[in-house]
Write a protein that holds these residues in place. Structure first.
Motif, PDB file in Angstrom:
ATOM      1  N   ILE A 291     -11.626  -2.741  -4.041  1.00  0.00           N
ATOM      2  CA  ILE A 291     -11.680  -3.916  -3.174  1.00  0.00           C
ATOM      3  C   ILE A 291     -11.871  -5.213  -3.963  1.00  0.00           C
ATOM      4  N   GLU A 292     -12.542  -5.173  -5.083  1.00  0.00           N
ATOM      5  CA  GLU A 292     -12.772  -6.392  -5.861  1.00  0.00           C
ATOM      6  C   GLU A 292     -11.485  -6.941  -6.472  1.00  0.00           C
ATOM      7  N   ARG A 293     -10.441  -6.115  -6.508  1.00  0.00           N
ATOM      8  CA  ARG A 293      -9.161  -6.576  -7.060  1.00  0.00           C
ATOM      9  C   ARG A 293      -8.164  -6.964  -5.971  1.00  0.00           C
ATOM     10  N   TRP A 294      -8.607  -6.918  -4.723  1.00  0.00           N
ATOM     11  CA  TRP A 294      -7.726  -7.253  -3.609  1.00  0.00           C
ATOM     12  C   TRP A 294      -8.115  -8.611  -3.019  1.00  0.00           C
ATOM     13  N   PHE A 295      -7.128  -9.260  -2.372  1.00  0.00           N
ATOM     14  CA  PHE A 295      -7.351 -10.538  -1.676  1.00  0.00           C
ATOM     15  C   PHE A 295      -8.007 -11.557  -2.613  1.00  0.00           C
ATOM     16  N   HIS A 296      -7.608 -11.490  -3.858  1.00  0.00           N
ATOM     17  CA  HIS A 296      -8.280 -12.282  -4.879  1.00  0.00           C
ATOM     18  C   HIS A 296      -7.781 -13.725  -4.896  1.00  0.00           C
TER      19      HIS A 296
ATOM     20  N   GLU B 192       3.995  -5.256 -13.816  1.00  0.00           N
ATOM     21  CA  GLU B 192       4.452  -3.877 -13.704  1.00  0.00           C
ATOM     22  C   GLU B 192       4.596  -3.442 -12.247  1.00  0.00           C
ATOM     23  N   TRP B 193       3.661  -3.849 -11.402  1.00  0.00           N
ATOM     24  CA  TRP B 193       3.610  -3.348 -10.031  1.00  0.00           C
ATOM     25  C   TRP B 193       3.968  -4.377  -8.963  1.00  0.00           C
ATOM     26  N   GLY B 194       3.552  -5.626  -9.187  1.00  0.00           N
ATOM     27  CA  GLY B 194       3.561  -6.518  -8.034  1.00  0.00           C
ATOM     28  C   GLY B 194       4.240  -7.860  -8.188  1.00  0.00           C
ATOM     29  N   LYS B 195       5.045  -8.055  -9.218  1.00  0.00           N
ATOM     30  CA  LYS B 195       5.590  -9.390  -9.476  1.00  0.00           C
ATOM     31  C   LYS B 195       6.562  -9.873  -8.408  1.00  0.00           C
ATOM     32  N   ASP B 196       7.132  -8.945  -7.639  1.00  0.00           N
ATOM     33  CA  ASP B 196       8.115  -9.345  -6.627  1.00  0.00           C
ATOM     34  C   ASP B 196       7.503  -9.557  -5.245  1.00  0.00           C
ATOM     35  N   VAL B 197       6.229  -9.201  -5.079  1.00  0.00           N
ATOM     36  CA  VAL B 197       5.646  -9.178  -3.741  1.00  0.00           C
ATOM     37  C   VAL B 197       5.476 -10.582  -3.162  1.00  0.00           C
ATOM     38  N   TYR B 198       4.925 -11.491  -3.935  1.00  0.00           N
ATOM     39  CA  TYR B 198       4.690 -12.846  -3.426  1.00  0.00           C
ATOM     40  C   TYR B 198       5.995 -13.477  -2.925  1.00  0.00           C
ATOM     41  N   GLN B 199       7.062 -13.408  -3.739  1.00  0.00           N
ATOM     42  CA  GLN B 199       8.325 -14.039  -3.360  1.00  0.00           C
ATOM     43  C   GLN B 199       8.951 -13.342  -2.156  1.00  0.00           C
ATOM     44  N   TYR B 200       8.829 -12.008  -2.114  1.00  0.00           N
ATOM     45  CA  TYR B 200       9.338 -11.269  -0.955  1.00  0.00           C
ATOM     46  C   TYR B 200       8.616 -11.719   0.310  1.00  0.00           C
TER      47      TYR B 200
ATOM     48  N   GLY C 278      -1.074  -6.123   0.107  1.00  0.00           N
ATOM     49  CA  GLY C 278      -2.114  -7.095   0.412  1.00  0.00           C
ATOM     50  C   GLY C 278      -2.815  -7.630  -0.819  1.00  0.00           C
ATOM     51  N   ARG C 279      -2.686  -6.938  -1.910  1.00  0.00           N
ATOM     52  CA  ARG C 279      -3.257  -7.394  -3.176  1.00  0.00           C
ATOM     53  C   ARG C 279      -2.336  -8.406  -3.852  1.00  0.00           C
ATOM     54  N   PHE C 280      -1.045  -8.068  -3.921  1.00  0.00           N
ATOM     55  CA  PHE C 280      -0.121  -8.868  -4.721  1.00  0.00           C
ATOM     56  C   PHE C 280       0.523 -10.023  -3.959  1.00  0.00           C
ATOM     57  N   MET C 281       0.485  -9.998  -2.626  1.00  0.00           N
ATOM     58  CA  MET C 281       1.096 -11.103  -1.883  1.00  0.00           C
ATOM     59  C   MET C 281       0.336 -12.415  -2.100  1.00  0.00           C
ATOM     60  N   TYR C 282      -0.890 -12.307  -2.580  1.00  0.00           N
ATOM     61  CA  TYR C 282      -1.704 -13.507  -2.830  1.00  0.00           C
ATOM     62  C   TYR C 282      -1.717 -13.902  -4.311  1.00  0.00           C
ATOM     63  N   LEU C 283      -0.859 -13.313  -5.113  1.00  0.00           N
ATOM     64  CA  LEU C 283      -0.772 -13.662  -6.526  1.00  0.00           C
ATOM     65  C   LEU C 283       0.607 -14.243  -6.805  1.00  0.00           C
ATOM     66  N   GLN C 284       0.678 -15.555  -6.896  1.00  0.00           N
ATOM     67  CA  GLN C 284       1.955 -16.241  -7.081  1.00  0.00           C
ATOM     68  C   GLN C 284       2.530 -15.992  -8.471  1.00  0.00           C
ATOM     69  N   LYS C 285       1.672 -15.887  -9.439  1.00  0.00           N
ATOM     70  CA  LYS C 285       2.138 -15.712 -10.805  1.00  0.00           C
ATOM     71  C   LYS C 285       1.155 -14.820 -11.551  1.00  0.00           C
ATOM     72  N   LYS C 286       1.508 -14.517 -12.766  1.00  0.00           N
ATOM     73  CA  LYS C 286       0.681 -13.622 -13.563  1.00  0.00           C
ATOM     74  C   LYS C 286      -0.714 -14.194 -13.751  1.00  0.00           C
ATOM     75  N   ASP C 287      -1.686 -13.326 -13.572  1.00  0.00           N
ATOM     76  CA  ASP C 287      -3.083 -13.693 -13.742  1.00  0.00           C
ATOM     77  C   ASP C 287      -3.657 -12.745 -14.794  1.00  0.00           C
ATOM     78  N   PRO C 288      -4.288 -13.249 -15.831  1.00  0.00           N
ATOM     79  CA  PRO C 288      -4.807 -12.362 -16.890  1.00  0.00           C
ATOM     80  C   PRO C 288      -5.801 -11.327 -16.392  1.00  0.00           C
TER      81      PRO C 288
ATOM     82  N   PRO D 154      -3.654  -7.168 -15.107  1.00  0.00           N
ATOM     83  CA  PRO D 154      -2.628  -6.795 -16.086  1.00  0.00           C
ATOM     84  C   PRO D 154      -1.454  -6.030 -15.501  1.00  0.00           C
ATOM     85  N   HIS D 155      -1.616  -5.463 -14.299  1.00  0.00           N
ATOM     86  CA  HIS D 155      -0.527  -4.688 -13.709  1.00  0.00           C
ATOM     87  C   HIS D 155       0.399  -5.543 -12.837  1.00  0.00           C
ATOM     88  N   TRP D 156       0.176  -6.837 -12.782  1.00  0.00           N
ATOM     89  CA  TRP D 156       0.991  -7.695 -11.920  1.00  0.00           C
ATOM     90  C   TRP D 156       2.473  -7.569 -12.258  1.00  0.00           C
TER      91      TRP D 156
END
Length: 539
Positions: free
Chosen positions: A203-208, A97-105, A80-90, A93-95
């Motif tokens: 929570i501040e790092r989710w649904f951003h 490492e952890w979540g780069k495939d989530v949005y496209q999936y 739920g955190r990474f599905m809303y991040l289309q690309k790297k956001d400064p 920093p863990h995008w």
């Protein structure tokens, strides 16, 4: 005389009435007294009165259960955190490492986040195979003494019948009060019951995210900014989306107090340090947890508060320090805990038995992603090391969205259970010895530094109970075991050895002292696997 008699009558009547009130309302009266004399106050000096209860020090081994809405997509524990991040956001920093495939999936499987948001997983969560009593009985059979299900993860979806948050598992989705079911099961099975909270520090790092930053749908708002769902995605400060609105902290406090008061857990786990230290909601909840527990237990504190202190001296001694996926390199005076996971990722990451496509169809899952982070033998060796240093092990097992546990994980849990059936005497109800042990393997202290390579038979770990000293060889010895700490030249033993036994084996054990070591012969046939425990009777 009349005035004196009247005063005497009034005084007698008052105390008679007070006595009658207390006798008829004993429970309420005790509550009133306790409220007046709460032993813990919401400050660190007061909380340092805390002493870890014996039940936790005796238990040694518990099961952690990451189970929630994240399990439905079954692809990433922070879905739920990474599905809303289309690309790297400064800011994240863990995008990569952890979540780069989530949005496209998510885009390929469910659709665009403006059309199928994280909230839309709620009706897909059925939990039709969830059975807390059956699972609890299984965990007890493999040697667990306490169970800690996640009450709320970082995604802001409560796993209990929450009075202060409509987004909860009893009200929506599976329509099951998971925490209530676990409370009933643990009470029935004689297991200690805990809950965990992961929302406050994350929570501040989710649904951003609010919209695609590029591509054909750039600028189309995600459902995260729809005001109809702002109590789920958490309304943000209009000037800074990195900050949630001011009222969230009070809502968090109300929900945590409801959780503690409604389910009365023995253990409470924060996925972080004291939350909201600047405004005090976190320390107030810990204080309430301790005081309300003592009130229920006639003045005896049975509460275990697990917090990641990260070496902060200000909060050291106020709680049980928790080390995530890491251990200690020394024997600690104050009891502590390691929490780690047998499966890769804290949540189940093998997807569900079926996946829902973006057009709403169901398709059979192609292959399983079930993967282990630790196997049973490695967990056994880590358990011995942790217990020898005055710690407990809380081992996470990921549940599928339907509530079941994959056989892949059960096989290793069974291995742990078989070992504990033979050697549990050297683990449960023990206390650390003068030193934790000896041997060539070096353990690095700190979070995310847990040993992943096997210990060896020359690694010895000690525990003690009454007149018994247990020496655990962290492997299967192929030659006599030499324990240098117990040699003639060592001054650690201090007592005579009356007898040595090998747990699980009936054969007579031969041994001798040398100047350098206690040398113990090993039987040819050893029932135990992965590690062995010698029981040394002292006189």
């Amino acid at each position: 005389m009349k005035t004196t008699s009247r005063r005497s009558f009034i005084r007698t009547s008052f105390f008679s009435g007070l006595t009658l009130f207390f006798s008829r309302n004993l429970v309420r009266a005790k509550s009133i007294i306790n409220k007046i004399t709460d032993p813990f106050k919401p400050n660190y000096d007061s909380l340092r009165q805390y002493e870890c209860p014996a039940w936790f020090r005796d238990a040694k081994f518990g099961i952690f259960l990451h189970y929630g809405l994240n399990t439905v997509p079954g692809m990433n524990g922070h879905y739920g955190r990474f599905m809303y991040l289309q690309k790297k956001d400064p800011q994240f920093p863990h995008w990569a490492e952890w979540g780069k495939d989530v949005y496209q999936y998510h885009l390929d499987t469910y659709g665009h986040p403006s059309e199928f948001g994280y909230k839309d997983f709620v009706p897909l969560w059925k939990a039709d195979k969830f059975d807390a009593e059956k699972l609890g009985a299984y965990f007890k059979s493999i040697g667990a003494r306490y169970v800690v299900p996640v009450a709320v993860h970082s995604d802001n979806f409560d796993n209990w019948n929450s009075k202060h948050h409509r987004w909860n598992a009893k009200n929506m989705g599976p329509k099951i009060d998971f925490i209530g079911e676990w409370k009933k099961a643990c009470d029935k099975l004689g297991l200690r019951f805990g809950v965990s909270e992961h929302m406050s520090t994350h929570i501040e790092r989710w649904f951003h995210g609010t919209t695609d930053l590029e591509g054909p749908k750039a600028g189309i708002p995600y459902d995260t900014v729809n005001p109809d769902y702002e109590d789920f995605y958490v309304r943000r400060d209009p000037k800074n989306r990195n900050k949630v609105h001011a009222g969230f902290r009070q809502n968090w406090y109300n929900r945590m107090k409801d959780l503690l008061d409604s389910y009365e857990p023995d253990l409470f786990y924060f996925d972080g340090s004291f939350p909201y230290k600047d405004t005090g909601e976190g320390i107030n909840i810990v204080t309430h947890f301790y005081n309300s527990n003592m009130e229920r237990n006639n003045g005896k504190n049975e509460a275990v508060m697990c917090i990641k202190t990260h070496g902060n001296k200000e909060i050291e001694g106020t709680c049980v320090d928790d080390i995530e996926r890491g251990q200690s390199d020394k024997l600690r005076e104050i009891p502590w805990q390691t929490d780690t996971t047998i499966n890769q990722g804290w949540f189940y990451l093998g997807k569900t038995d079926t996946v829902v496509t973006k057009v709403g169809e169901e398709a059979a899952m192609k292959g399983s992603k079930d993967k282990k982070l630790l196997d049973g033998p490695m967990v056994i060796q880590n358990l011995c090391d942790i217990v020898s240093k005055n710690g407990n092990l809380l081992l996470n097992v990921g549940q599928r969205a339907d509530g079941s546990i994959p056989d892949l994980f059960k096989k290793d849990l069974d291995v742990i259970g078989q070992w504990l059936k033979i050697n549990g005497e050297a683990i449960y109800e023990t206390r650390p010895w003068k030193i934790y042990g000896e041997g060539p393997t070096i353990v690095t202290a700190g979070h995310f530094k847990e040993p992943s390579k096997p210990f060896v038979a020359e690694d010895i770990r000690f525990t003690t109970k009454g007149n018994f000293l247990y020496a655990m060889a962290m492997g299967i010895p192929k030659k006599p075991v030499e324990i240098k700490a117990l040699g003639k030249n060592s001054k650690l033993l201090g007592k005579q050895i009356a007898k040595i036994e090998l747990l699980g084996n009936a054969q007579k054990i031969n041994w001798e002292f040398t100047a350098q070591a206690l040398v113990i012969d090993v039987p040819k046939k050893i029932k135990s696997k992965h590690a062995v425990a010698f029981k040394i009777t002292l006189s």
